[in-house]
Structure formats: structure tokens, C-alpha cells
Design an enzyme around this catalytic site. Sequence first.
Site, mmCIF file in Angstrom:
data_model
loop_
_atom_site.group_PDB
_atom_site.id
_atom_site.type_symbol
_atom_site.label_atom_id
_atom_site.label_comp_id
_atom_site.label_asym_id
_atom_site.label_seq_id
_atom_site.Cartn_x
_atom_site.Cartn_y
_atom_site.Cartn_z
ATOM 1 N N ASN A 139 47.504 13.814 32.703
ATOM 2 C CA ASN A 139 48.652 13.033 33.174
ATOM 3 C C ASN A 139 49.701 12.814 32.092
ATOM 4 O O ASN A 139 50.481 11.869 32.167
ATOM 5 C CB ASN A 139 48.187 11.687 33.734
ATOM 6 C CG ASN A 139 47.192 11.841 34.857
ATOM 7 O OD1 ASN A 139 46.035 11.484 34.709
ATOM 8 N ND2 ASN A 139 47.607 12.409 35.976
ATOM 9 N N VAL B 191 54.242 10.157 29.647
ATOM 10 C CA VAL B 191 53.099 9.745 30.450
ATOM 11 C C VAL B 191 53.489 9.664 31.920
ATOM 12 O O VAL B 191 54.531 9.100 32.270
ATOM 13 C CB VAL B 191 52.575 8.366 29.969
ATOM 14 C CG1 VAL B 191 51.431 7.879 30.852
ATOM 15 C CG2 VAL B 191 52.146 8.443 28.515
ATOM 16 N N CYS B 192 52.633 10.211 32.771
ATOM 17 C CA CYS B 192 52.818 10.168 34.221
ATOM 18 C C CYS B 192 51.864 9.100 34.764
ATOM 19 O O CYS B 192 50.658 9.328 34.864
ATOM 20 C CB CYS B 192 52.495 11.545 34.793
ATOM 21 S SG CYS B 192 52.819 11.695 36.545
ATOM 22 N N LEU B 193 52.416 7.924 35.058
ATOM 23 C CA LEU B 193 51.625 6.777 35.498
ATOM 24 C C LEU B 193 52.455 5.999 36.515
ATOM 25 O O LEU B 193 53.624 5.691 36.259
ATOM 26 C CB LEU B 193 51.292 5.900 34.281
ATOM 27 C CG LEU B 193 50.481 4.631 34.502
ATOM 28 C CD1 LEU B 193 49.081 4.934 35.022
ATOM 29 C CD2 LEU B 193 50.391 3.843 33.193
#
Length: 165
Positions: free
Chosen positions: A90, A97-99
Site C-alpha cells: 500500500n 502511502v495509500c490509506l
Amino acid sequence: MTTGPSGGVAASRLAEERKSWRKDHPFGFVAKPEAAADGSTNMFRWKCSIPGKEGTLWEGGLFPLTLDFSADYPAKPPSVYFPRDFYHPNVFTQGHVCLSIINPEKGWRPSITVKQILLGVQALLSEPNIDDLANVCYEVYKKDRKKYDRLVREQTQRYASDKQL
């Protein structure tokens, strides 16, 4: 002196965040505004370190993370990123960051704090979100778990230091 983008609401909120963090933050975490060479403080860029959770492949690592806030904060989330080529399903190659909680189209709310962001990123390390992938290392995670685990342990060893900031 404090530097960064102009933005009264953002600057005030970040000052509150800093004060709150100093009073109460999770053990082992570091989050502080960046210091410039001239001695000023850039409240709009925070240098952070996140410890890996105990009992996971990430345990023992102290992972550097940067939070970049805009003058539109908290209406807009900060950009959150690890160093380039950080190994995680992620995390994009450039480190972003992919959140969901820092995605303005998904879970971002102005009430989310720096502390919540950092705890969310820590949880993401050991619990990748297979529905929101950012790079090809997920293929290794899915097809060759032993290799994935070995690569994570190697990365954790590279960050097994408290001298990240």
C-alpha cells in the site's frame, strides 16, 4: 519562528496538534515539525518515525515517515510518505502511502489527528489492504509469502535504528 505555507486555520491546528502530541503520544513514535537550517520550525512538514508492531515482521524497525500539510489543512489531508522504494503493498514507488483515512475521497475527516494517522499507518504495515493496492509487491505477498516475509524482514533490518530523525 515558524515557517511554511500561509494559512491561519492550518497553522493554528498544527500548533494544537504539536502541543497535544507532546503531552500524549504512543510509545516509540516520533512526530515533530521539521527544523530548518536557520533554526526556524516548519510546522507544515513533520518528520516522524513509526515503530513496527510487536509480534509482526515489522517489529524492531523504526520507519521514517513524512507528513506534508497544506494551507488547506485540516479541510484537506496531509501527504503522507515513506522513503522512495519502501517495500509495502500500500505504498507507491515514490513513497506515498495509500490509506483510506488520508484519502479525501474515502475516509478523510478534518477531525482526524496526527496521532490517528500515525497509528493507522502502523496498523497498515502489518495488515496490508488488499483492496487498495499501490504497487506490484502485492503479487509477491499473494503468490510467494515466504519471499514477501523475507523482503519485509530485510527492510526492517535496514530500519532497525532509532537514528532516523
